[in-house]
Design a protein around this motif. Structure first.
Motif, short mmCIF file in Angstrom:
data_model
loop_
_atom_site.label_atom_id
_atom_site.label_comp_id
_atom_site.label_asym_id
_atom_site.label_seq_id
_atom_site.Cartn_x
_atom_site.Cartn_y
_atom_site.Cartn_z
N ARG A 173 0.83 -1.22 0.00
CA ARG A 173 0.00 0.00 0.00
C ARG A 173 0.86 1.27 0.00
N PHE A 185 -3.30 -2.02 -9.42
CA PHE A 185 -3.40 -2.63 -8.09
C PHE A 185 -4.57 -3.60 -8.10
N LEU A 199 -1.20 4.47 -1.23
CA LEU A 199 -2.43 4.45 -0.44
C LEU A 199 -2.13 4.67 1.04
N GLU A 200 -0.88 4.43 1.44
CA GLU A 200 -0.43 4.77 2.79
C GLU A 200 0.78 5.68 2.64
N PRO A 221 -1.65 8.11 -5.78
CA PRO A 221 -1.77 6.85 -6.51
C PRO A 221 -2.02 7.10 -8.00
N GLN A 222 -2.79 8.15 -8.31
CA GLN A 222 -3.12 8.46 -9.71
C GLN A 222 -1.87 8.75 -10.53
N ALA A 261 1.93 1.79 -3.51
CA ALA A 261 0.83 2.27 -4.35
C ALA A 261 0.46 3.71 -4.03
N ILE A 279 0.37 2.79 -11.78
CA ILE A 279 0.47 1.39 -11.36
C ILE A 279 -0.87 0.71 -11.55
N PHE A 291 -6.80 -5.77 -5.65
CA PHE A 291 -7.08 -5.90 -4.23
C PHE A 291 -7.40 -7.35 -3.87
#
Lengths: 213, 362
Positions: free
Chosen positions: B47, B85, B52-53, B78-79, B50, B83, B87
């Motif tokens: 994450r 992803f 996201l964190e 992230p945009q 990516a 990448i 889930f």
């Protein structure tokens, strides 16, 4: 009047509710408490403060008067402000529970696909939260129709302009015209029941009207 | 020239600190598996990569780009990272059709281009017939393919997968493991995949990164890591069946003689001079024979008494006493041929290269 309130609530409530459902900010509970205030506050208290805030003596009221040439209290616009504040929790809470029901990972998936946060809101969060959004709209619409205290404080009682259904009932009772009061009350009762029955019936399977938290 | 993913960052949680350390050339066709027990921080690493964190410290670089740099307050969204992803539960949009899901991130393309690309992907992932269905109508395998197709639609430079098979039931998981391997190989994108499943790591991975307690312990080709764990912790995580403390007695011509329990084994000498070692032997490297006839290439041959036979599929696990506890994997027919049952004494054969020594401190 109710339709206008609902539209304004939609514009203010959706971003607010979305933010409330997404934020990890610790002070979030304060905002939640402020939004919920109108539920417990007597409408006259709320009405009084709004009257003070938009009255000719406050900076806000003066700004409005200098811009539009007339004062806010006892007008439709003034009433709208009060009514929006008063119905805020009835819109924001179902909105928030609607957004909270949307899996956060769907939003993250959208971001990872290169779609901006704003577009993600329109394309993922809003379509999936629609039961909550619809519930909030119906509830605030119905709530605005029946409101009394705030209207009396801000709107006064001007026929065709700021007179609401509940105020006309009050007038009718004051005039000892019980038959008319009964008729109007019954209409309001049936209308409110119908609206709520349809709302709860529609969304029983999708979402709770009130968040469980 | 392939891009390299270099990351070194720290993410703190109230109860844990996760350290991500990666230096992976992001080659096409290469699947890197981040492997470790549940809760060791693998998903957090993914994450963070990516976006996201947000880690508290460190840097993440991909090729010449800096994705994250705590000191310089650089943090790509992230945009911006380009990448894909996938889930754990696929996170398909429930209100969109399969085609809608796959085409979701292609907003910048013209309608005609988008249709063409979606069609191409649906065909490749064998989803053309499901194109107008919603995710809830799909089987687990179809959902997985749809999620892959969606992640690959805008041609990402790096594909991240979080436990891609754990949402499926056991039977399907086994069947889809092989399929996923083919799909990943065909997608021509460097892949970083997180799993806690040993079989999955073996089947899907080219490169393996072993993680535990928030730290990457060992990185290397999958079989290297499985056969030659760097330390006892890694050996435990990759579940080497036999991990015994031993002592190196002598070293000559690259071969070490090690004392394990009351037995002596010959293994490949390591460069370390330590005499205290862990002896790690994979269960499938232990061959059992009924009589003592030994082929010359096998260095270790010793009697072992069967303690217990644990039936399993496809291999039975045989517990032996050879002066030290020894586990061997044996096929069921071999089990019957050898008449393996508790109390029987057999000959255990282990080639020297299969006896791997891990330095043991203290």
């Amino acid at each position: 009047m109710s339709a206008c309130t609902t539209l304004v609530l939609l514009a203010i409530g959706l971003p607010l509710a979305y933010w409330l459902s997404q934020t990890r900010w610790r002070g979030k509970f304060l905002i939640e408490a402020v939004v919920a205030l109108p539920i417990v506050l007597p409408p006259t208290v709320l009405g009084f403060y709004v009257l003070m805030a938009i009255g000719p003596l406050s900076p806000l009221g003066q700004l409005y008067e200098s811009l539009f040439g007339h004062r806010l209290p006892f007008t439709f616009q003034g009433l709208l402000i009060a009514s929006v504040l008063y119905s805020l929790p009835f819109a924001v809470q179902p909105f928030t529970s609607g957004f909270a029901a949307v899996d956060r990972r769907l939003m993250e998936a959208s971001w990872c696909l290169g779609v901006s946060r704003l577009r993600t809101f329109w394309r993922v969060a809003l379509p999936l939260a629609w039961p909550g959004v619809l519930t909030g709209m119906v509830l605030s619409f119905a709530h605005t129709i029946g409101e009394f205290g705030v209207v009396l404080m801000i709107g006064g009682n001007i026929a065709g302009q700021t007179r609401t259904v509940s105020i006309s009932i009050y007038d009718e009772v004051q005039a000892l015209d019980y038959a008319a009061a009964n008729q109007t009350s019954l209409v309001l009762l049936l209308f409110s029941f119908a609206v709520l029955a349809v709302t709860y019936g529609l969304h029983r399977s999708f979402i709770q009207v009130w968040p469980t938290r | 020239m392939a891009d390299t993913l270099i990351a070194s960052f720290t993410k703190r949680f109230p109860r844990a600190t996760i350290r991500g350390e990666l230096n992976q050339p992001a080659l096409r066709h290469t699947v890197t598996v981040l492997f470790g027990p549940s809760g060791c921080g693998k998903t957090t690493v993914l994450r963070c990569l990516a976006g996201l964190e947000t880690p508290e410290e460190g840097t993440i670089r991909f090729g010449s780009e800096t994705w994250f740099d705590a000191a310089h307050r650089i943090r790509l969204t992230p945009q911006q990272r380009g990448i894909g992803f996938v889930f754990q539960d696929y996170a398909l949009f429930p209100h969109l059709t399969v085609a809608g899901n796959v085409g979701y991130g292609l907003g910048q393309m013209s309608a005609a281009e988008r249709r063409k690309r979606v069609h191409e992907l649906l065909e490749r992932f064998d989803l053309t017939a499901q194109s107008a269905q919603h995710p809830s109508q799909l089987s687990g395998g179809q959902q997985q393919r749809a999620a892959l197709a969606r992640a690959l639609a805008s041609r990402p430079r790096l594909l991240l997968l979080d436990e891609p098979l754990s949402a499926l039931d056991a039977a399907l998981r086994e069947q889809l493991r092989g399929e996923l391997r083919h799909l990943l190989a065909a997608c021509e994108v460097p892949v970083l995949l997180v799993t806690h499943d040993r079989e999955e790591a073996l089947v899907l991975g080219d490169e393996l990164m072993v993680m535990s307690d928030g730290v990457v312990r060992q990185t290397g080709p999958v079989l290297d890591v499985f056969n030659r764990p760097a330390d006892a912790e890694v050996a435990r995580i990759v579940r080497v069946e036999n991990l015994q403390p031993g002592r190196v007695i002598s070293v000559s011509e690259g071969l070490a003689t090690i004392e394990v329990g009351t037995a002596r084994l010959i293994g490949l000498a390591t460069s370390t001079a330590a005499s205290d070692v862990w002896v790690s032997i994979r269960g499938e490297e232990v061959v059992l024979q009924r009589d003592g006839s030994v082929t010359s290439s096998v260095r270790n041959s010793f009697p072992a008494r069967v303690v217990a036979v644990h039936p399993g599929s496809p291999l039975a696990r045989v517990e032996l006493d050879a002066g030290f506890p020894l586990f061997a994997f044996v096929t069921r027919p071999a089990c019957e041929d050898l008449d393996l049952r508790p109390g029987v004494t057999v000959t255990a054969l282990i080639k020297a290269p299969a006896v791997h020594l891990v330095p043991r401190s203290g």
